[in-house]
Design a protein around this motif. Structure first.
Motif, PDB file in Angstrom:
ATOM      1  N   UNK A 192      53.492 -15.905  10.660  1.00 51.04           N
ATOM      2  CA  UNK A 192      53.684 -16.585  11.944  1.00 51.04           C
ATOM      3  C   UNK A 192      53.270 -15.628  13.055  1.00 51.04           C
ATOM      4  N   UNK A 193      52.550 -16.154  14.045  1.00 51.99           N
ATOM      5  CA  UNK A 193      52.108 -15.344  15.192  1.00 51.99           C
ATOM      6  C   UNK A 193      52.648 -15.926  16.485  1.00 51.99           C
ATOM      7  N   UNK A 194      52.999 -15.037  17.404  1.00 53.62           N
ATOM      8  CA  UNK A 194      53.496 -15.499  18.696  1.00 53.62           C
ATOM      9  C   UNK A 194      52.339 -15.751  19.655  1.00 53.62           C
ATOM     10  N   UNK A 195      52.676 -16.045  20.918  1.00 52.03           N
ATOM     11  CA  UNK A 195      51.638 -16.392  21.902  1.00 52.03           C
ATOM     12  C   UNK A 195      50.717 -15.228  22.230  1.00 52.03           C
ATOM     13  N   UNK A 196      51.159 -14.014  21.930  1.00 48.10           N
ATOM     14  CA  UNK A 196      50.331 -12.825  22.180  1.00 48.10           C
ATOM     15  C   UNK A 196      49.594 -12.370  20.919  1.00 48.10           C
ATOM     16  N   UNK A 197      49.634 -13.193  19.895  1.00 51.35           N
ATOM     17  CA  UNK A 197      48.943 -12.930  18.633  1.00 51.35           C
ATOM     18  C   UNK A 197      49.627 -11.861  17.783  1.00 51.35           C
ATOM     19  N   UNK A 198      50.864 -11.510  18.119  1.00 49.12           N
ATOM     20  CA  UNK A 198      51.612 -10.581  17.279  1.00 49.12           C
ATOM     21  C   UNK A 198      52.046 -11.273  15.996  1.00 49.12           C
ATOM     22  N   UNK A 199      51.932 -10.567  14.878  1.00 50.14           N
ATOM     23  CA  UNK A 199      52.473 -11.084  13.611  1.00 50.14           C
ATOM     24  C   UNK A 199      53.978 -10.865  13.637  1.00 50.14           C
ATOM     25  N   UNK A 200      54.752 -11.947  13.652  1.00 47.47           N
ATOM     26  CA  UNK A 200      56.191 -11.835  13.910  1.00 47.47           C
ATOM     27  C   UNK A 200      57.060 -12.175  12.701  1.00 47.47           C
ATOM     28  N   UNK A 201      56.524 -12.893  11.731  1.00 52.86           N
ATOM     29  CA  UNK A 201      57.308 -13.268  10.549  1.00 52.86           C
ATOM     30  C   UNK A 201      56.355 -13.523   9.391  1.00 52.86           C
ATOM     31  N   UNK A 202      56.878 -13.376   8.186  1.00 57.54           N
ATOM     32  CA  UNK A 202      56.045 -13.557   6.992  1.00 57.54           C
ATOM     33  C   UNK A 202      56.880 -14.122   5.866  1.00 57.54           C
ATOM     34  N   UNK A 203      56.218 -14.841   4.969  1.00 52.83           N
ATOM     35  CA  UNK A 203      56.897 -15.413   3.804  1.00 52.83           C
ATOM     36  C   UNK A 203      55.874 -15.572   2.687  1.00 52.83           C
ATOM     37  N   UNK A 204      56.347 -15.499   1.447  1.00 46.67           N
ATOM     38  CA  UNK A 204      55.548 -15.909   0.287  1.00 46.67           C
ATOM     39  C   UNK A 204      56.248 -17.094  -0.353  1.00 46.67           C
ATOM     40  N   UNK A 205      55.469 -18.097  -0.739  1.00 47.86           N
ATOM     41  CA  UNK A 205      56.026 -19.272  -1.411  1.00 47.86           C
ATOM     42  C   UNK A 205      55.357 -19.420  -2.767  1.00 47.86           C
ATOM     43  N   UNK A 206      56.147 -19.856  -3.747  1.00 46.95           N
ATOM     44  CA  UNK A 206      55.704 -19.906  -5.136  1.00 46.95           C
ATOM     45  C   UNK A 206      55.990 -21.279  -5.717  1.00 46.95           C
TER      46      UNK A 206
END
Length: 283
Positions: A192-206
């Motif tokens: 997930x990226x915020x309005x400033x293009x920072x990577x703010x969250x991550x997940x892996x789904x299986x």
């Protein structure tokens, strides 16, 4: 037929993954998922094979275990073998796969051998909260920009995971090792990226295959970007990704003491299921 305890070679890991896929069911309690092996694959195929144990009879796998660290065995059993007396006694005997001293066992609720271990002095440990979201209906928009991570974005995904968990040593190289594993063929890494293009969250789904529950493992929010709803957003995005992969539901499990994580998943449409507890054998 005699039950055989085995440690698969790298070329045999697919059999263990296939068994875990087959056993997944929305009506079953939380159990070891092929995605758990997929996440462990970050250490490489050889390390994953060395950590897996299988119990088989007449060529059929009846139970699969994962030595997740030195002192924890995570395992599940074929649904029709949960109360199998011969298997239960063999599993009871084979808890020697764990070292001496304090150790932990995660095993499916209702298994006969868990009853036998209780008789041997094993105790219940801290509770965990499983949560599930049904995926029959379309999933709402997460409200932030979501990217599906490929090799060129592995460094960004790894960076968020490192910044989400204290003492994490996750690297870009480990993402590539994870992505090379057979379970990743039905998995996705999301950022997930915020309005400033920072990577703010991550997940892996299986995914475990069409019509079966899928798993979130891991999910993290960058420590510098907490408190803005990104945990909910990436959780919703994870559910949407699993629905696209054909999963019937999305599953996640977290320590009940982590009230923030439980609340985050609940905000993303996940329903709390009855608590589960590992078993603990003290030194």
């Amino acid at each position: 037929m005699t039950i055989v305890l085995g440690t698969p070679g790298v070329d045999e890991l697919g059999d263990a993954v296939a068994a875990l896929r087959e056993w997944q069911d929305d009506g079953a309690p939380m159990q070891l998922h092929p995605g758990d092996l997929g996440w462990f694959w970050r250490f490489g195929a050889e390390a994953t094979a060395a950590a897996v144990r299988t119990w088989s009879r007449d060529g059929r796998i009846l139970a699969v275990g994962l030595l997740d660290g030195r002192d924890l065995l995570r395992m599940t059993i074929a649904p029709d073998a949960l109360r199998d007396e011969e298997l239960a006694q063999r599993l009871r005997h084979d808890m020697t796969v764990l070292p001496e001293g304090k150790v932990y066992l995660e095993a499916r609720k209702g298994a006969l051998f868990k009853d036998l271990l209780s008789e041997d002095g094993w105790d219940v440990d801290e509770p965990w909260t499983p949560l599930s979201r049904d995926l029959a209906a379309p999933v709402e928009d997460p409200g932030v920009r979501i990217e599906v991570v490929g090799p060129d974005q592995a460094h960004a995904w790894a960076g968020v995971i490192r910044a989400s968990f204290d003492k994490s040593t996750f690297t870009e190289e480990r993402w590539h090792a994870m992505a090379a594993g057979s379970p990743y063929a039905d998995a996705r890494s999301l950022i997930a990226r915020d309005e400033r293009d920072n990577a703010v969250a991550a997940v892996a789904v299986w995914s475990a295959g069409p019509g079966k529950p899928g798993l979130l493992e891991p999910m993290g929010v960058h420590r510098d970007h907490r408190g803005h709803g990104y945990g909910k957003a990436i959780t919703v995005a994870a559910a949407a990704a699993l629905r696209e992969l054909g999963s019937s539901s999305a599953l996640v499990c977290t320590p009940s003491s982590n009230v923030g994580a439980v609340a985050t998943y609940a905000s993303g449409g996940f329903q709390r299921l009855p608590e589960i507890q590992d078993l603990r054998r003290d030194a």
